[in-house]
Structure formats: C-alpha cells, structure tokens
Design a protein around this motif. Structure first.
Motif, PDB file in Angstrom:
ATOM      1  N   UNK A 266       0.815  -1.213   0.000  1.00 44.25           N
ATOM      2  CA  UNK A 266       0.000   0.000   0.000  1.00 44.25           C
ATOM      3  C   UNK A 266       0.854   1.271   0.000  1.00 44.25           C
ATOM      4  N   UNK A 311     -11.712  -9.956  -7.913  1.00 46.17           N
ATOM      5  CA  UNK A 311     -10.922  -9.850  -6.691  1.00 46.17           C
ATOM      6  C   UNK A 311      -9.426  -9.871  -6.988  1.00 46.17           C
ATOM      7  N   UNK A 313      -6.290 -11.454  -5.455  1.00 47.75           N
ATOM      8  CA  UNK A 313      -6.007 -12.526  -4.501  1.00 47.75           C
ATOM      9  C   UNK A 313      -4.491 -12.725  -4.407  1.00 47.75           C
ATOM     10  N   UNK A 321      -4.311 -18.214   0.975  1.00 45.86           N
ATOM     11  CA  UNK A 321      -4.711 -17.221  -0.013  1.00 45.86           C
ATOM     12  C   UNK A 321      -5.512 -16.139   0.689  1.00 45.86           C
ATOM     13  N   UNK A 322      -5.192 -14.873   0.413  1.00 45.33           N
ATOM     14  CA  UNK A 322      -6.033 -13.836   0.993  1.00 45.33           C
ATOM     15  C   UNK A 322      -6.289 -12.713   0.002  1.00 45.33           C
ATOM     16  N   UNK A 323      -7.334 -11.947   0.306  1.00 50.23           N
ATOM     17  CA  UNK A 323      -7.738 -10.876  -0.591  1.00 50.23           C
ATOM     18  C   UNK A 323      -6.919  -9.618  -0.302  1.00 50.23           C
ATOM     19  N   UNK A 325      -7.125  -5.812  -0.535  1.00 44.41           N
ATOM     20  CA  UNK A 325      -8.212  -4.858  -0.686  1.00 44.41           C
ATOM     21  C   UNK A 325      -7.738  -3.518  -1.217  1.00 44.41           C
ATOM     22  N   UNK A 328      -7.740   2.201   2.000  1.00 49.07           N
ATOM     23  CA  UNK A 328      -8.715   3.193   2.464  1.00 49.07           C
ATOM     24  C   UNK A 328      -8.085   4.052   3.540  1.00 49.07           C
ATOM     25  N   UNK A 329      -8.144   5.344   3.367  1.00 46.90           N
ATOM     26  CA  UNK A 329      -7.524   6.264   4.320  1.00 46.90           C
ATOM     27  C   UNK A 329      -6.010   6.150   4.255  1.00 46.90           C
ATOM     28  N   UNK A 334       1.320   2.252  13.927  1.00 46.71           N
ATOM     29  CA  UNK A 334       0.634   1.620  15.046  1.00 46.71           C
ATOM     30  C   UNK A 334       1.277   1.971  16.382  1.00 46.71           C
TER      31      UNK A 334
ATOM     32  N   UNK B  50      -3.318 -12.043   9.060  1.00 46.45           N
ATOM     33  CA  UNK B  50      -2.424 -11.698   7.960  1.00 46.45           C
ATOM     34  C   UNK B  50      -1.764 -12.943   7.361  1.00 46.45           C
ATOM     35  N   UNK B 343     -13.621  -0.080   7.620  1.00 54.61           N
ATOM     36  CA  UNK B 343     -12.487   0.751   8.060  1.00 54.61           C
ATOM     37  C   UNK B 343     -12.657   2.229   7.704  1.00 54.61           C
ATOM     38  N   UNK B 344     -13.346   2.542   6.596  1.00 53.16           N
ATOM     39  CA  UNK B 344     -13.547   3.956   6.243  1.00 53.16           C
ATOM     40  C   UNK B 344     -14.538   4.612   7.180  1.00 53.16           C
ATOM     41  N   UNK B 354      -5.284  -1.017  13.605  1.00 57.26           N
ATOM     42  CA  UNK B 354      -4.611  -2.037  12.791  1.00 57.26           C
ATOM     43  C   UNK B 354      -4.671  -3.399  13.456  1.00 57.26           C
ATOM     44  N   UNK B 355      -4.832  -3.396  14.775  1.00 55.14           N
ATOM     45  CA  UNK B 355      -4.802  -4.649  15.511  1.00 55.14           C
ATOM     46  C   UNK B 355      -6.170  -5.043  16.042  1.00 55.14           C
ATOM     47  N   UNK B 362     -11.558  -7.768   8.370  1.00 57.90           N
ATOM     48  CA  UNK B 362     -11.963  -7.098   7.134  1.00 57.90           C
ATOM     49  C   UNK B 362     -10.799  -7.060   6.146  1.00 57.90           C
ATOM     50  N   UNK B 363      -9.637  -6.662   6.648  1.00 58.60           N
ATOM     51  CA  UNK B 363      -8.472  -6.452   5.780  1.00 58.60           C
ATOM     52  C   UNK B 363      -7.970  -7.763   5.194  1.00 58.60           C
ATOM     53  N   UNK B 364      -7.941  -8.795   6.009  1.00 55.85           N
ATOM     54  CA  UNK B 364      -7.379 -10.061   5.537  1.00 55.85           C
ATOM     55  C   UNK B 364      -8.481 -11.094   5.344  1.00 55.85           C
ATOM     56  N   UNK B 365      -9.410 -10.783   4.443  1.00 59.40           N
ATOM     57  CA  UNK B 365     -10.438 -11.773   4.127  1.00 59.40           C
ATOM     58  C   UNK B 365      -9.796 -12.877   3.305  1.00 59.40           C
ATOM     59  N   UNK B 366     -10.201 -14.098   3.554  1.00 60.13           N
ATOM     60  CA  UNK B 366      -9.590 -15.216   2.834  1.00 60.13           C
ATOM     61  C   UNK B 366     -10.329 -15.459   1.534  1.00 60.13           C
ATOM     62  N   UNK B 367      -9.558 -15.801   0.525  1.00 59.76           N
ATOM     63  CA  UNK B 367     -10.166 -16.082  -0.776  1.00 59.76           C
ATOM     64  C   UNK B 367     -10.540 -17.555  -0.844  1.00 59.76           C
TER      65      UNK B 367
END
Lengths: 336, 367
Positions: A266, A311, A313, A321-323, A325, A328-329, A334, B50, B343-344, B354-355, B362-367
């Motif tokens: 990102x 998607x 992937x 496997x993950x998406x 995205x 945003x923002x 952290x 993640x 997140x928006x 982030x944690x 949401x960020x790490x949705x699995x495909x």
C-alpha cells in the motif's frame, strides 16, 4: 549573512517577480527570451497526451530527491505509462512567504536536471507567493504533454487484457514512502532508504518499442500496488492472482514496515510501474527491463485470472490465499 | 530467478513454509479433542489473520480474539476528553497514529485535526517531549495509551520532563495492564482451553505475571512471538498442555522473553505509575487494571492540571465490540460488520485499529 528569502514582493508582479522568474526558473529551465504569455509548441502528430498533477510533500527535501524532482518525474511518468513520449512540461509554484531562496534555487536546479535526463522541456510556468502559514513552504503543479505514437492507444485503458496475461513490476516497493517518513522528525526512526523517484520514460519507450504485447501500464504512486491492482480488476472485469513471495521489497523497507505496522503493498512509489504483458512475452519484457538500472530488479509477480467477483487474490508467504483490498484512508503508524 | 532473495534475521526463519507445514501437521495429529484458545494481544490477532493461520488449522481448534488491542479497549470517554483538549488553541495533542480515527461520541481526533486542531502523530513519548521543548507557548498533551508495552515509554517521558523541569508537557493516561482483564474473562465464564499470551507485554513484565492463571483457574498460558512459526508452535504447546492436563506458563518467545522481564522498564513504571480502577470497553470497570500518574508527578497529569468535563454517551447498540473483546463473539457475527461498519466508516473501535479484530478480519479476508 542574512538568509535570502522569498517575500510577498516576489509575488507582486513587479521587478522582484521578474527577477525571481528569470534568475531562479527561466534561466535553469533554459527558457528563451523574450518570456511570453504562452509557450508555442511544434507538435506534429495525431494524438497528444496531456496530464497534470500537484505536488505536496513533507519534508520538501528527502533522501533521493526533493519536491521539484518529484514534480518532473511524476508528470513524465504519468505521460509515459499512457504510452506517450513526454515532450513539454509546465510548472507552477505556490511559495510561502519567508521560503529560502537558496532552497527554491535547489528545487529549480533539480527540476532542470531531471527534465534534461528525461528529455523534456519546461516551457511555461507561474509563481505565486502566499502569506506565511497559507501553504506549507512550497507547492508545485506540473502539467505535461507528449505525443502518443500510433498503435499504443489501448495501453491506458487496458482493453486488450485477457486472463493469462502477466503482471510485472520494475523493482522493490515502498522505498519512496519509507524514505520520506524517515526524513520526518516525529516518528523517531532513521533509515538508510532512498526514494526511488525517477523518470521512467526512457525505460518505457524502449519497452514499447521492442515489445508489441505491452497491454497496460500504471505508475504505483499513491495507494501503491494494492491500489493499482484493485483499479485494474475494475477496469478489466477479471481477477488477479499475485504471489507474495515474488514481490520484491528491500530489507530496510521490510524492517520499517514490520516496525510501523505498514504493508509495502500500500506504500507509494515514485519510480515503479505495473506492466501487464501478453502471456508468453514476460521473459522478453523482463530481459529489457533488467538491462536498465531502473528495472534491474524487475519481477513477474502474478497474472490475470478469470474471476467474475473481480478480486485481487494473493498467495501469502505461509501458503494461504487472501484478498488484497483497495486501500482506504492513510496508513497510520501503530502503537506497539 | 528472484534477484532480491534475501534473508531477514528473526523474520524469514519464522515464516519458513516447510516449517509451517510441518507444525501444522503436528497440530493436526495432536489435536484429539476440541480446543478454544484466546490470543490476548492485538498484534497476534493481526498476525493470525495476515498469515492465514486459521486456514492451516483443523476445525476442532478455534482461535478467539481477546482484549489486547489498546485502541479497542479504550472507552469513548477517553476520546471525548482528548477532543475537548484539542479544542483549546493553546494545546498540541500528541498521539499514536492508531488513535486518530477512533470515533468518540460525536467526533474523532481525525475530524478535529481537519477542522484545525493541532494534533500530531508520534511514535514515542520522547518525540512529543521534544515538541513541548520547541513550543514553550503551547501545552503538549501526550495521549498515553497501551499496556505494559508502551507504559514504560510514557513513564520515562514523564521522568525526563521532570528532570528538565518542563512545565508545558502533560499526559492523559489510559494506560492499562493485562492480567486483570485476562482474569475478568475467566471470571466471566468464557470457556477457554488456553491463552496465547502477549509477547511484547511479557518482554517488559516477564512471564511470572501469568502464573496465577494456571494456578487459580487451571488455564494454560504460552507466551508467544508474532511470526507464523511462533504462533503455530504456541498452539501446539497449548494442545500438549491440555492433553497432558498440565496447565502452566510456558515461554515460546524465548528469543525475547524471560521470567523476570525488563527490570529497568519495570522500574520506570513503578516510579511514575500507580494502579487505579479503569474502564474497559466491553468490560466496564475492572479494579486495579489501569495506570495513573503517582501524586509526585501530578503536575504532568493533564486531568489534574486542566480538568475537562465530558458527557457519557452510550455506543451504537448493535455494535458487538464488547462481546468480541471478551471473546464471546467473532466479527462476522456482528450485524454491522462490512455493511455499516467498515475501516472507512468504523462504528466501533475494533474496526479502527490495525490490531482490532474487526479491522484485521476485514483487511485479511480469505479467498
């Protein structure tokens, strides 16, 4: 010696304005006298590419560049990734009262150097001086035009992209973002990372010249690779599969990302592009890219796949496997 | 040919695919019953999502998130107070980045910043202290948030401020400590077979702070690092504890954690902070779970020096952040998740950080 600074008088339109323009800008940019209201350009072609971009960066000087170099490279690259050959730029400056003239000169010199490297001319421009506190030192807007050679019209829209086509990037991600972040003083970390800020038009020109299957290009600036890949699936109506293991990221950038909780996918780059190359042509494309210092660490990172859900992937390092995205923002560092 | 193939020490060896697969196989063979483990720390929640850890585990192992995301457990009252302070023209708010987007009852620090409040992001209290030195005409208020991991940093900052006799630096403390919240979970009756204990908290505290958990509640604890190999190894250790019926405190994260911890950092905390009752989002008041500045440092306590009033307002009724933080529910069970709450546009704090469990789901949705 008292430091020379820009004052509101430099923006008054009078003698000081003329001096500023002639001494700092027109001289460095090689503009010829008399200075007129418009640059007259000789461009003989059917299609002209035209783009504009504004540049704000904090700090204005960072390892590997400054706002001026950024303003030339960014606009040159926007033209080049559309398949165009950049020719002419305009440059407008909004300068905060009190800004160091020495710094302004340094910015102008590096713009001139970068323009020469890229083979473009800065032919017109403007300066405005605003009161202290009304802008953050210096803002620059550059616009650029170039010719779009016949047969490259499809590159900016990606309409020829099909499943199986390969995704290539020309080097490691995130260096610009981390270099700029490291140069700020509020995050208490220093880094050896240098911005990748560079004009890529010569590299791109040799690529388009030698390969007929360059189907799409986009520079990986704000939003990073993740942003561009997500735009691409929307444009093409396909899916994308990338392999985390094949995405080059320099160790100091990885280290900084681990520490700050950032994802290199990102982060903004200023000398990196995504190329979609026709299936089967990827090794030829890699060979050309890798023969240039600006593409020596190029890599095939994935491919276009059929996916009605559009998607992006990623095969993650651990085998899942993950998406990936849409960003945003802004990414925020952290806590721990 | 991959030209950039390099090796990053302490990272790559813990992301080794072969080792990961081997551990996943051992877990499958050892897991004879059903197991529910809670990862207490938000850093673990993020790493688990993640790296796709759930996809490597058999179905009879369930991982649930706990109360260890400092942003998530911070109540809206704290954000509202920070917003009140940010409205003052003589104040600079110094904050960690994560806190910026957390919704208060009416606004957020991010919105206040856009409206002109002087809110600056820092990565350490010491950098905020430097800002106080450079801006003597302003009052710099550092938002002290986090567990034993960040509290020593805040403590050291206060000590330095006192040494330099700075009169324009203040802390608004929402610092908390971990063990009382873990105890609250067990007392609440959340059914758990073991804790994946926070690694970075334990670097400071040492492993001994968790001993009461197996002794008093019979629940096993494994202090764990943040890479996929660490987490899988910890899960295997917890399974073995359950199978042997031998709950205890074990350290998986041996490269960073000892029994005693970091005595220098503990000394800073003891010098500056004392325990106080604290409100946790999702739990309400937990006795002796917060850290307040001791009396001798009260001139650095923002609330003591510049008291502000806020009105307590309840949060979105449908938001289940509280249940998620107590390990009772997972983000996908929330009616707001991924439609109203994103997140928006976060409705609850777990979607902001982030944690936070919802953010990472949401960020790490699995495909």
């Amino acid at each position: 010696m008292i430091k020379k600074i820009v004052s509101l008088g430099h923006g008054s339109g009078g003698k000081q304005t003329r001096e500023l323009i002639r001494e700092v800008f027109a001289g460095n940019f090689g503009m010829s006298e008399p200075l007129t209201d418009s640059a007259i350009l000789n461009i003989a072609c059917e299609r002209i590419a035209f783009t504009t971009d504004s540049y704000v960066v904090d700090p204005l000087f960072f390892p590997g560049g400054n706002i001026g170099k950024l303003a030339v490279c960014g606009t040159v690259n926007d033209l080049a990734v559309s398949g165009a050959r950049p020719l002419y730029l305009s440059a407008s400056f909004i300068i905060e009262e009190g800004f160091s003239l020495e710094d302004l000169e340094a910015v102008a010199v590096s713009m001139a150097e970068e323009a020469q490297k890229a083979g473009v001319k800065i032919v017109t421009g403007d300066t405005k001086v605003v009161e202290k506190g009304k802008c953050d030192g210096l803002f620059i807007t550059t616009s650029g035009t170039g010719i779009l050679p016949a047969g490259r019209e499809y590159i900016s829209t990606g309409i020829r992209i099909r499943p199986g086509d390969k995704l290539i990037i020309n080097g490691p991600l995130g260096n610009h973002s981390i270099a700029v972040l490291g140069a700020r003083n509020n995050l208490s970390f220093t880094t050896t990372v240098v911005s990748d800020c560079a004009s890529l038009n010569n590299l791109i020109e040799s690529l388009c010249d030698k390969c007929s299957e360059i189907l799409f290009m986009r520079d990986l600036t704000r939003g990073g690779l993740a942003g561009v890949l997500n735009e691409l699936v929307q444009i093409t109506g396909t899916g994308i599969l990338i392999d985390e293991n094949r995405i080059p990221v320099d160790d100091p950038v990885r280290g900084a990302c681990e520490m700050l909780g950032f994802d290199p996918l990102y982060l903004a780059n200023e000398g990196k592009i995504l190329i979609v190359a026709g299936s089967g042509t990827e090794s030829e494309v890699l060979k050309i890219l890798r023969s240039d210092p600006l593409g020596s660490i190029s890599e095939v990172i994935g491919e276009i796949i059929p996916d009605a859900r559009k998607r992006v992937i990623m095969n993650s390092v651990t085998g899942g496997k993950r998406i990936v995205d849409m960003p945003s923002g802004v990414q925020l560092p952290r806590i721990c | 040919m991959i030209l950039t193939e390099t090796h990053m020490k302490y990272i790559d060896e813990y992301r080794d695919r072969d080792l990961i697969m081997k551990l996943a196989g051992q877990i499958r063979r050892s897991a004879s019953g059903n197991y529910t483990f809670m990862e207490v720390c938000g850093g673990h929640t993020a790493a688990i999502r993640r790296f796709g850890i759930p996809s490597l585990l058999p179905e009879n192992i369930r991982l649930i998130s706990g109360p260890g995301c400092p942003v998530c457990v911070t109540g809206t009252d704290f954000i509202d107070k920070a917003i009140r302070y940010s409205e003052r023209s003589d104040v600079i708010i110094a904050t960690f980045g994560d806190l910026l987007r957390v919704p208060g009852s009416e606004s957020s620090l991010e919105k206040m910043k856009a409206l002109g409040a002087d809110i600056r992001i820092f990565f350490s209290g010491l950098a905020a202290l430097e800002t106080a030195r450079l801006n003597p005409e302003k009052k710099v208020i550092f938002l002290g948030i986090g567990f034993e991991t960040t509290a020593p940093g805040t403590a050291l900052t206060v000590i330095k401020a006192a040494q330099d006799n700075l009169s324009n630096f203040f802390v608004l403390s929402a610092h908390k400590i971990m063990p009382p919240a873990m105890e609250a979970i067990l007392k609440n009756g959340t059914a758990l077979d073991g804790f994946i204990c926070p690694g970075h908290v334990s670097v400071i505290t040492g492993s001994s702070i968790f001993i009461f958990i197996p002794e008093k509640y019979g629940t096993g604890c494994v202090i764990t690092g943040f890479e996929p190999v660490d987490i899988l190894q910890a899960i295997l250790m917890l399974i073995n504890q359950v199978n042997r019926n031998d709950p205890s405190v074990e350290i998986q994260y041996k490269r960073a954690v000892t029994t005693e911890g970091n005595s220098l950092a503990q000394g800073f905390m003891d010098d500056v902070f004392e325990k106080c009752d604290a409100t946790w989002r999702g739990f309400g008041l937990i006795r002796s779970s917060g850290l307040a500045l001791k009396g001798r440092y009260e001139r650095y306590n923002a609330e003591y020096e510049m008291p502000v009033k806020t009105q307590h307002r309840s949060e979105n009724e449908l938001c289940i952040c509280g249940d998620i933080l107590r390990g009772l529910k997972t983000p996908d069970e929330c009616p707001l998740f991924n439609n109203i709450c994103t997140p928006e546009n976060p409705a609850g704090a777990c979607m902001v950080s982030n944690e936070g469990a919802c953010n990472t789901w949401f960020k790490y949705r699995f495909a």
